[in-house]
Scaffold this motif. Sequence first.
Motif, short mmCIF file in Angstrom:
data_model
loop_
_atom_site.label_atom_id
_atom_site.label_comp_id
_atom_site.label_asym_id
_atom_site.label_seq_id
_atom_site.Cartn_x
_atom_site.Cartn_y
_atom_site.Cartn_z
N ASP A 5 -16.04 -4.19 -1.69
CA ASP A 5 -15.61 -5.40 -1.00
C ASP A 5 -15.38 -5.12 0.49
N SER A 6 -16.07 -5.82 1.35
CA SER A 6 -15.98 -5.60 2.80
C SER A 6 -14.57 -5.90 3.33
N GLU A 7 -13.81 -6.71 2.62
CA GLU A 7 -12.45 -7.03 3.07
C GLU A 7 -11.56 -5.79 3.09
N CYS A 8 -11.87 -4.81 2.23
CA CYS A 8 -11.09 -3.57 2.22
C CYS A 8 -11.26 -2.82 3.55
N PHE A 9 -12.50 -2.79 4.05
CA PHE A 9 -12.77 -2.12 5.32
C PHE A 9 -12.18 -2.90 6.49
N GLU A 10 -12.24 -4.24 6.40
CA GLU A 10 -11.68 -5.07 7.47
C GLU A 10 -10.17 -4.90 7.55
N ALA A 11 -9.52 -4.84 6.39
CA ALA A 11 -8.06 -4.64 6.37
C ALA A 11 -7.70 -3.27 6.93
N ALA A 12 -8.52 -2.25 6.62
CA ALA A 12 -8.26 -0.91 7.13
C ALA A 12 -8.41 -0.86 8.65
N GLU A 13 -9.40 -1.58 9.18
CA GLU A 13 -9.59 -1.63 10.63
C GLU A 13 -8.41 -2.30 11.32
N ASP A 23 -5.42 -2.24 10.28
CA ASP A 23 -4.31 -1.29 10.21
C ASP A 23 -4.53 -0.08 11.12
N GLY A 24 -5.68 -0.03 11.79
CA GLY A 24 -5.94 1.06 12.74
C GLY A 24 -6.62 2.28 12.14
N ALA A 25 -7.21 2.15 10.95
CA ALA A 25 -7.88 3.30 10.32
C ALA A 25 -9.17 3.63 11.07
N ASN A 26 -9.43 4.92 11.27
CA ASN A 26 -10.69 5.32 11.89
C ASN A 26 -11.77 5.48 10.82
N ILE A 27 -12.98 5.89 11.24
CA ILE A 27 -14.10 5.94 10.32
C ILE A 27 -13.88 6.96 9.19
N PHE A 28 -13.25 8.10 9.51
CA PHE A 28 -13.03 9.13 8.50
C PHE A 28 -11.97 8.70 7.49
N GLN A 29 -10.95 8.00 7.97
CA GLN A 29 -9.92 7.51 7.05
C GLN A 29 -10.49 6.46 6.10
N LYS A 30 -11.38 5.61 6.59
CA LYS A 30 -12.03 4.62 5.72
C LYS A 30 -12.91 5.29 4.66
N ILE A 31 -13.59 6.38 5.07
CA ILE A 31 -14.44 7.10 4.11
C ILE A 31 -13.59 7.75 3.02
N PHE A 32 -12.51 8.45 3.41
CA PHE A 32 -11.73 9.22 2.45
C PHE A 32 -10.79 8.35 1.60
N TYR A 33 -10.35 7.22 2.14
CA TYR A 33 -9.38 6.42 1.40
C TYR A 33 -9.95 5.14 0.78
N ILE A 34 -11.19 4.77 1.16
CA ILE A 34 -11.79 3.57 0.59
C ILE A 34 -13.14 3.88 -0.08
N THR A 35 -14.06 4.46 0.70
CA THR A 35 -15.42 4.67 0.20
C THR A 35 -15.45 5.62 -1.00
N ILE A 36 -14.93 6.82 -0.82
CA ILE A 36 -15.01 7.83 -1.89
C ILE A 36 -14.25 7.40 -3.15
N PRO A 37 -12.99 6.92 -3.04
CA PRO A 37 -12.32 6.46 -4.27
C PRO A 37 -13.05 5.31 -4.96
N SER A 38 -13.71 4.45 -4.19
CA SER A 38 -14.40 3.29 -4.79
C SER A 38 -15.66 3.69 -5.56
N ILE A 39 -16.30 4.80 -5.14
CA ILE A 39 -17.52 5.21 -5.85
C ILE A 39 -17.24 6.30 -6.89
N MET A 40 -15.98 6.63 -7.12
CA MET A 40 -15.66 7.66 -8.11
C MET A 40 -16.18 7.34 -9.51
N PRO A 41 -16.08 6.08 -10.00
CA PRO A 41 -16.67 5.79 -11.32
C PRO A 41 -18.16 6.11 -11.40
#
Length: 288
Positions: free
Chosen positions: A173-181, A183-201
């Motif tokens: 969901d793109s809203e997760c990345f928008e909310a992170a932005e 909150d001031g998250a940088n690209i690496f924080q979005k990868i480690f806290y959103i992208t990787i956990p979301s593709i774990m299944p």
Amino acid sequence: MALPAIALILLIAYIPMAGIILAFKDYRFNLGVFGSPWNGFENFKYFFTSGTGLLVTRNTILYNMLNLVTSQLFAIMIAIFINEMRGRYFKKISQSIIFLPFFISWTIVGVFVFNIFNYETGTLNTVLKAFNLDPVNLYSMPYVWVFIICFFNSWKWVGYTSVIYIASIVSIDSECFEAAEIDGANIFQKIFYITIPSIMPTIFIIFLLNLGRILRGDFQMFYQIVGNNGQLFDATDVIDTFVFRSLITSGDIAMPAAATFYQSVLCFVTIMVVNGIIRKTKPDNALF
């Protein structure tokens, strides 16, 4: 509508399973599969007492574990890099180039490898000679081929596997990345806290599916890259190449059948055990 597919699976996958009994027989060509006398576990005993069974089992597990870890790790990294690219055309070109090796047969890859590492005329030694360095005979250095085989396996499969991870990342969901932005998250924080956990299944499912083949080496890869070079067998021989070589050299069908049966049973046990562990710890990520 499903009947043709069911009939095909029965014909190709289930009916030939009757040949499993070869593993427990002293096969005679004049008596056939069902007429040959039983010999219990003698074929399995010979497979292990000959000193080959444990060696090819070790090699098969080692290579499949290394190939599984390296190819999946690189595929995840490439999927994330491609997803973060902003240039539309550059992204498509990059993905196409990475995906291209998947369509190259192992026969062609074997030719590449030979022309790179050949002692007399290979590219590697030609470059070394140009710099006044001594040529290297890699075909007399068995354990170097562990790295060579893992490299070419990743090179060929990483593009194909990355497509699966790209599809999984796109579905986040793109809203997760928008909310992170916000909150001031940088690209690496979005990868480690959103992208990787979301593709774990997806990672767990692909890991389990590949784990089911942990004792099945890619015959084409090993045979085309290594060939019949006896100097490399201790470091590169897997169950599949051992079975093939046994069939064409000895003509003994029963012992290779025992090796294949042993291989299949261990694959089944491995995936059942690992899936059971995952089901206990993370039920949502288990296959069944």
